[in-house]
Scaffold this motif. Structure first.
Motif, short mmCIF file in Angstrom:
data_model
loop_
_atom_site.label_atom_id
_atom_site.label_comp_id
_atom_site.label_asym_id
_atom_site.label_seq_id
_atom_site.Cartn_x
_atom_site.Cartn_y
_atom_site.Cartn_z
N GLY A 298 0.91 -1.20 -0.12
CA GLY A 298 -0.06 -0.12 0.23
C GLY A 298 0.80 1.06 -0.04
N TRP A 299 2.01 1.17 -0.38
CA TRP A 299 2.98 2.39 -0.34
C TRP A 299 3.77 2.26 -1.72
CZ3 TRP A 299 2.30 5.99 3.22
CH2 TRP A 299 1.64 5.47 4.45
N LEU A 300 3.82 3.49 -2.55
CA LEU A 300 4.84 3.70 -3.21
C LEU A 300 6.09 4.55 -2.99
CD1 LEU A 300 5.64 4.12 -6.52
CD2 LEU A 300 4.59 6.30 -6.47
N LEU A 301 7.28 3.71 -3.31
CA LEU A 301 8.60 4.47 -3.05
C LEU A 301 9.17 5.18 -4.05
CD1 LEU A 301 10.86 5.15 -1.31
CD2 LEU A 301 11.73 2.85 -1.65
N CYS A 302 9.48 6.28 -4.10
CA CYS A 302 10.26 6.82 -5.42
C CYS A 302 11.40 7.46 -4.90
CB CYS A 302 9.60 8.00 -5.94
SG CYS A 302 10.37 8.81 -7.33
N TRP A 303 12.66 6.93 -5.50
CA TRP A 303 14.09 7.27 -4.87
C TRP A 303 14.90 7.56 -6.03
CZ3 TRP A 303 18.03 3.88 -5.76
CH2 TRP A 303 17.57 2.40 -5.87
N ALA A 304 16.03 8.38 -5.62
CA ALA A 304 17.32 8.64 -6.59
C ALA A 304 18.39 8.72 -5.49
CB ALA A 304 16.90 9.90 -7.41
N LYS A 305 19.40 8.56 -6.08
CA LYS A 305 20.79 9.19 -5.39
C LYS A 305 20.57 10.29 -4.94
CE LYS A 305 24.07 6.05 -7.88
NZ LYS A 305 25.18 6.03 -8.68
N GLN A 306 20.91 10.69 -3.70
CA GLN A 306 20.65 11.90 -2.92
C GLN A 306 21.03 13.14 -3.73
OE1 GLN A 306 23.06 13.95 0.66
NE2 GLN A 306 21.46 12.35 1.34
N LEU A 307 19.59 13.77 -3.82
CA LEU A 307 19.46 15.15 -4.77
C LEU A 307 20.06 16.30 -3.85
CD1 LEU A 307 15.96 14.25 -5.96
CD2 LEU A 307 18.05 14.13 -7.30
N PRO A 308 20.42 17.40 -4.74
CA PRO A 308 20.78 18.54 -4.09
C PRO A 308 19.39 19.07 -3.47
CG PRO A 308 21.81 18.39 -6.12
CD PRO A 308 21.05 17.34 -6.08
N VAL A 309 19.40 19.91 -2.55
CA VAL A 309 18.24 20.45 -1.93
C VAL A 309 17.33 21.15 -3.15
CG1 VAL A 309 17.11 22.34 -0.38
CG2 VAL A 309 19.02 20.87 0.41
N ARG A 310 17.81 22.01 -3.97
CA ARG A 310 17.10 22.66 -5.07
C ARG A 310 16.56 21.68 -6.09
NH1 ARG A 310 22.54 22.41 -6.27
NH2 ARG A 310 23.14 21.77 -8.35
N GLU A 311 16.69 20.20 -6.02
CA GLU A 311 16.07 19.46 -6.87
C GLU A 311 15.29 18.35 -6.23
OE1 GLU A 311 18.95 17.36 -9.30
OE2 GLU A 311 20.01 19.09 -9.73
N LEU A 312 14.89 18.60 -4.98
CA LEU A 312 13.89 17.56 -4.24
C LEU A 312 12.58 17.96 -4.59
CD1 LEU A 312 15.31 17.92 -0.60
CD2 LEU A 312 15.30 16.04 -2.03
N GLY A 313 12.23 19.30 -5.18
CA GLY A 313 10.84 19.12 -5.84
C GLY A 313 10.64 18.52 -7.05
N ASP A 314 11.70 18.11 -7.65
CA ASP A 314 11.63 17.18 -8.87
C ASP A 314 11.03 15.63 -8.31
OD1 ASP A 314 12.60 18.91 -10.23
OD2 ASP A 314 14.66 18.15 -10.53
N LEU A 315 11.73 15.39 -7.09
CA LEU A 315 11.23 14.07 -6.40
C LEU A 315 9.75 14.24 -6.13
CD1 LEU A 315 11.60 11.25 -5.14
CD2 LEU A 315 12.68 12.60 -3.20
N HIS A 316 9.37 15.33 -5.59
CA HIS A 316 7.94 15.36 -5.10
C HIS A 316 6.92 15.26 -6.28
CE1 HIS A 316 4.49 18.03 -4.34
NE2 HIS A 316 4.71 17.50 -3.15
#
Length: 256
Positions: free
Chosen positions: A221-239
């Motif tokens: 019942g959960w989706l995990l989306c992940w990447a190698k650690q992103l710069p703070v300015r790119e965390l919106g892309d993860l969202h």
């Protein structure tokens, strides 16, 4: 730049500096204790500089993430809740040892919950040449979104050398019949037929449209989306990518 990369950038000059000290000592006729003392001092200074850089980096990131995520409606949440998310049965969280969760932010959006955080684990090894143990740290940016519990468990990663090797030795992934998608991704699922039903043309087209840093898992019942650690300015892309994946789920299973 990752801590592992920085550690190499620190270690190589330190090794060269110690080698130079030994060479100069031999040429100038220094005794063993001055040589050892100077080499030790160089190592201490280098290690101290790395420690200061690493701690400052972590402190700055912890300050910056809540500020960057606030416009998206995400706010810091209880660290205990963050660690509970990392206890979900995702393959990423079973790798290595010493898994830790930091900088957890989250929000309730309608009937769904999203949690984003930094995750890292360590992997220990042994260097036979030097007779010493080694440790590597792997860092990721993760977003977890609640999805219907009826969704099949599966993982979706970009195709790579290791997956091609796995296929060559008989470890098969799920084939959808979409040549472009099957060539670009490896899909693992407990129920291949259910995975194919989930991977509709619309969802496959979305996955092909995003860049290759993203991986996805669905479990319990959960989706995990992940990447190698992103710069703070790119965390919106993860969202954005996590929500876009949810939006592409088939209508028949889209409701929580």
């Amino acid at each position: 730049m990752t801590p592992n990369a920085i550690s190499w950038l620190v270690a190589v000059p330190l090794a060269l500096a110690v080698t130079a000290i030994v060479f100069i000592s031999d040429k100038e006729g220094w005794g063993p204790w001055p040589t050892i003392g100077l080499a030790f001092a160089v190592l201490i200074v280098g290690a101290g500089a790395y420690a200061i850089w690493y701690l400052r980096r972590k402190k700055q990131r912890a300050i910056q993430i809540p500020k960057a995520m606030a416009p998206l409606g995400l706010h810091p949440i209880d660290p205990v809740a963050g660690r509970a998310v990392a206890a979900l049965p995702f393959g990423l969280f079973t790798r290595g040892s010493n898994g830790t969760v930091e900088n957890t932010v989250g929000a309730n959006v309608g009937d769904r919950t999203i949690t984003m955080f930094d995750y890292q684990y360590s992997r220990h090894g042994y260097n036979a040449r030097t007779g010493s143990s080694t440790e590597h740290t792997f860092e990721f940016s993760c977003g977890v979104v609640s999805v219907p519990g009826s969704l099949p468990s599966l993982s979706i990663d970009r195709e790579g050398v290791l997956s091609r090797v796995a296929r060559a030795i008989g470890i098969e992934d799920v084939e959808t019949g979409d040549e472009a998608f099957d060539r670009a991704f490896k899909v693992r699922a407990e129920d291949p037929a259910a995975a194919r039903d989930l991977l509709t043309p619309d969802l496959r087209a979305f996955l092909l449209s995003v860049d290759d840093r993203w991986s996805f898992e669905i479990r319990a019942g959960w989706l995990l989306c992940w990447a190698k650690q992103l710069p703070v300015r790119e965390l919106g892309d993860l969202h954005d990518v996590a929500w876009r994946f949810v939006a592409k789920l088939p209508a028949s299973v889209a409701e929580p």
